[in-house]
Design an enzyme around this catalytic site. Structure first.
Site, mmCIF file in Angstrom:
data_model
loop_
_atom_site.group_PDB
_atom_site.id
_atom_site.type_symbol
_atom_site.label_atom_id
_atom_site.label_comp_id
_atom_site.label_asym_id
_atom_site.label_seq_id
_atom_site.Cartn_x
_atom_site.Cartn_y
_atom_site.Cartn_z
ATOM 1 N N GLU A 289 0.818 -1.214 0.000
ATOM 2 C CA GLU A 289 0.000 0.000 0.000
ATOM 3 C C GLU A 289 0.850 1.261 0.000
ATOM 4 O OE1 GLU A 289 -2.648 -0.703 3.386
ATOM 5 O OE2 GLU A 289 -4.115 -1.516 1.980
ATOM 6 N N ASP A 363 -8.579 -9.129 3.263
ATOM 7 C CA ASP A 363 -8.339 -8.141 4.317
ATOM 8 C C ASP A 363 -9.413 -8.173 5.396
ATOM 9 O OD1 ASP A 363 -7.025 -6.148 5.618
ATOM 10 O OD2 ASP A 363 -7.675 -4.521 4.314
ATOM 11 N N GLU A 391 -12.670 -2.899 11.465
ATOM 12 C CA GLU A 391 -12.632 -2.061 10.269
ATOM 13 C C GLU A 391 -13.755 -2.414 9.296
ATOM 14 O OE1 GLU A 391 -8.902 -2.255 8.190
ATOM 15 O OE2 GLU A 391 -9.696 -1.279 6.409
HETATM 16 C C1 GCU Z 1 -6.047 -2.406 5.537
HETATM 17 C C2 GCU Z 1 -6.421 -1.110 6.168
HETATM 18 C C3 GCU Z 1 -5.290 -0.144 6.241
HETATM 19 C C4 GCU Z 1 -4.064 -0.828 6.856
HETATM 20 C C5 GCU Z 1 -3.761 -2.093 6.085
HETATM 21 C C6 GCU Z 1 -2.636 -2.904 6.681
HETATM 22 O O1 GCU Z 1 -5.869 -2.224 4.162
HETATM 23 O O2 GCU Z 1 -7.495 -0.538 5.481
HETATM 24 O O3 GCU Z 1 -5.684 0.951 7.006
HETATM 25 O O4 GCU Z 1 -2.978 0.017 6.845
HETATM 26 O O5 GCU Z 1 -4.885 -2.913 6.089
HETATM 27 O O6 GCU Z 1 -2.933 -3.924 7.287
HETATM 28 O O7 GCU Z 1 -1.487 -2.571 6.533
#
Ligand code: GCU
Length: 681
Positions: A289, A363, A391
């Protein structure tokens, strides 16, 4: 009386049954403690706190008593005679395990709480208190228990400005601005709560890490926390931002094979250990990400993780390297990427590296099949990551008892070494004989007075800890303990509410993502429904990527005729998921794209089944309110009302989910709602 929930499951309320109370008191006339470490002092304090709550005004210690006393201390600190008496039992405990045993020496009865380590004694003390809190007999008490997993750790996604990523319980409990001088008493209560369930580690900052945490100014603050947590056996870990050598070190690169970079980390680690001699190690999110990582330098996960491992090894620190990776350049299926990127490196990671794998490949959905990496890396240490914070399950307003979800994953059979190769065996290391094992949970804790934003969600922190200690426990018995400790021992309360908790996980699946649907939450914040196209730059962040609804049908074909994600499982599992008739219906649309009029086992069409599941979820959410409303007499007014309000929100939002999803999918199915499903308004 007003109860704000601050005391969690450590309520220590006065034992109502007076006969039982007398019985207990007659067996605990005095506490004899051996050793004077901070941890043993914490044991005595906790016992005193517990006894004065549980026994109220009847509690007093008879300093002269030597019969019917409680003995606590590590085995090496006990008298020879005690040691001799417990010789056989000691052989049975491992690591921080403990013994609680009634013994008789020269006509004197004693309950001994002992262990090889002081932390083990503390775990025994909390366990003993739990026995009293849940009104268990102690006349013949003999409990020998050891943790089955080494690293039992919370991951706080807490930022240095006190915002919490995916946090729904206020701001971070860690007040970096006021640390190190202002030591909020809450830090101690946090440590107590964790120790009471065997949690022995905490990562105090977000996986999306800020390199500043590694600067001396912050390390001093981290040290202050570590000093408070230490007596409770709670080790501090930090997330390490991969690009820190550039950001705070003044280097031009963070290439893990560059000598200056390696030296920088070696020195940084040395510096951290000067502040915190028992520092646990790093958690790293790299090349995920948008976070920096070794691939930015054409290096791989092994290069990255092993660089940290080398720096930490002299101090016995570990690296938890996350496998949560996926990229917008992956043309087929996000679910496949972690396995594809990691499994070829099996056997290449150093011994103090442990790969941290989310419970499922997407996720933290309300339901996901187990992650195919479990069992697939026999020569690599591998730990599981659960998300305690909700979440994707209604933040802190929806009551979802997650140990049921955790248990489902832990019991899933990977078949990697034949039938019975369940995920729990991967996690406790027994399947592949692993020396370093771990369970992590993304914390749901914040500075709300009740810690988790909703009284009931304390049970998820509690249950996480219990399952990290022993991944074979049953979610239902954990709920039983938790309810008794948190509310009351009245069976007329415990039994129905326990069932409500157990069912709550299926309820959320029903009204959010039945039959294997997934990731159809609203974009970005993930609260509430949003199966429609979001305004998102990356295709795999769009819900339509996951449900693939069109006029022909719905679902993600992950079989060999589709993305072939099924090939990442052991042959037995692959075959089961490839075949629509052997795929458990709970995972149907996870693995198959099916026509709307496809007939399920109950003879009804897929469309009707989807609609009925959404309705069922709504009905169940409504029933939770009715069950709770009958409990007013057993619960203090403030907690009763707060929970009631939350359940009302949940019911309202279950309808929101049903209506939004059915209206959305109906454009494609063009089919009528079956009888029994309320029409959206
Ligand atoms: C999910 C989540 C993010 C988090 C990511 C992770 O995508 O939405 O906020 O940073 O997981 O586990 O790194």
């Amino acid at each position: 009386m007003k109860n704000n929930g601050y005391n969690l499951w450590l309520q220590y309320t006065d034992i109502e049954n007076s006969t039982l109370k007398k019985k207990y008191l007659s067996q605990i006339k005095n506490i004899h403690s051996f050793g004077n470490s901070e941890t043993i002092k914490a044991c005595v304090e906790e016992l005193e706190r517990g006894f004065s709550g549980l026994f109220g005004d009847d509690y007093f210690l008879d300093k002269e008593a030597s019969n019917n006393v409680l003995i606590i201390g590590t085995i090496s600190n006990l008298n020879d005679i005690h040691q001799k008496n417990l010789k056989e039992d000691v052989l049975q405990i491992k690591k921080d395990g403990f013994i609680i045993k009634k013994i008789e020496i020269n006509g004197n009865k004693k309950i001994v709480i002992t262990a090889k380590t002081a932390t083990g004694v503390l775990y025994g003390v909390f366990r003993f208190l739990r026995e009293l809190q849940t009104n268990q007999p102690i006349e013949q008490i003999k409990i020998i228990d050891s943790p089955k997993v080494d690293v039992r750790i919370l991951n706080h996604w807490d930022n240095l400005d006190r915002t919490v990523e995916r946090g729904y319980a206020g701001f971070s409990i860690f007040d970096w601005h006021k640390l190190p001088d202002f030591k909020d008493p809450r830090y101690l209560d946090y440590a107590r709560a964790n120790a009471s369930i065997g949690i022995n580690g905490t990562v105090v900052n977000n996986v999306n890490s800020n390199a500043l945490i590694l600067t001396p100014m912050y390390l001093e603050k981290v040290k202050a926390l570590a000093d408070i947590f230490r007596p409770y056996g709670l080790k501090i870990y930090l997330t390490a931002r991969f690009s820190a050598p550039i950001e705070i070190g003044g280097l031009k690169t963070a290439d893990p094979l560059n000598e200056d970079v390696k030296n920088w980390w070696n020195e940084k680690v040395k510096e951290i250990y000067k502040y915190i001699p028992d520092f646990g190690g790093f958690l790293v999110k790299a090349n995920s990400e948008g976070q920096p990582g070794p691939q930015d330098y054409d290096r791989n996960h092994v290069d990255g993780a092993n660089m940290f491992a080398d720096a930490l090894a002299p101090f016995k620190g570990i690296v938890m390297w996350r496998a949560f990776v996926y990229s917008e350049h992956n043309p087929t299926d996000r679910a496949k990427q972690a396995y594809t990127e990691f499994v070829p490196y099996d056997g290449k990671f150093k011994d103090n590296v442990i790969i941290q794998v989310k419970n499922g490949a997407i996720d933290f959905q309300p339901r996901e099949p187990f992650h195919p990496m479990f069992g697939a890396m026999p020569n690599t240490n591998l730990m599981i990551e659960f998300q305690i914070t909700q979440e994707y399950m209604g933040g802190a307003t929806h009551l979802v008892y997650q140990p049921k979800l955790f248990q489902e994953v832990l019991e899933a059979d990977t078949y990697r070494k034949g039938k019975g190769s369940i995920v729990a065996k991967v996690i406790d290391g027994s399947l592949h004989n692993k020396k370093l094992t771990g369970v992590s949970g993304v914390s749901n804790i914040g500075n709300d007075i009740n810690w988790t934003g909703n009284h009931f969600l304390q049970s998820n922190w509690y249950g996480f800890g219990r399952l990290a200690w022993n991944p074979y426990l049953d979610a239902k018995s954990i709920a039983d303990e938790w309810l008794r400790m948190t509310f009351t021992n009245e069976n007329d309360f415990v039994n129905p509410i326990k069932n409500m908790m157990i069912d709550s996980r299926e309820t959320v699946v029903n009204y959010m993502t039945p039959l294997g649907l997934h990731h159809i939450m609203a974009t970005n914040h993930h609260y509430g429904p949003g199966p429609w196209v979001g305004n998102l730059s990356r295709p795999e962040w769009n819900p339509v990527y996951y449900h693939k609804a069109n006029e022909k049908g719905v679902g993600f074909n992950r079989t060999k005729t589709g993305s072939n994600a099924t090939a990442q499982y052991a042959p037995e599992v692959e075959e089961m998921f490839n075949n629509v008739s052997t795929t458990p219906e709970i995972y149907l649309l996870w693995f198959h794209h099916l026509p709307w009029d496809y007939k399920l086992k109950n003879g009804k069409t897929l469309w009707n089944n989807i609609a009925l599941k959404y309705q069922q979820g709504v009905n169940e959410a409504e029933n939770m309110i009715s069950s709770w409303n009958l409990m007013e007499q057993y619960v203090d007014e403030s907690r009763f009302k707060e929970i009631q309000m939350m359940l009302n929100i949940q019911y309202k939002e279950a309808k929101w989910w049903r209506d939004s999803c059915l209206l959305y999918f109906q454009q494609f199915s063009k089919m009528k709602l079956p009888d029994g499903v309320e029409k959206p308004n």
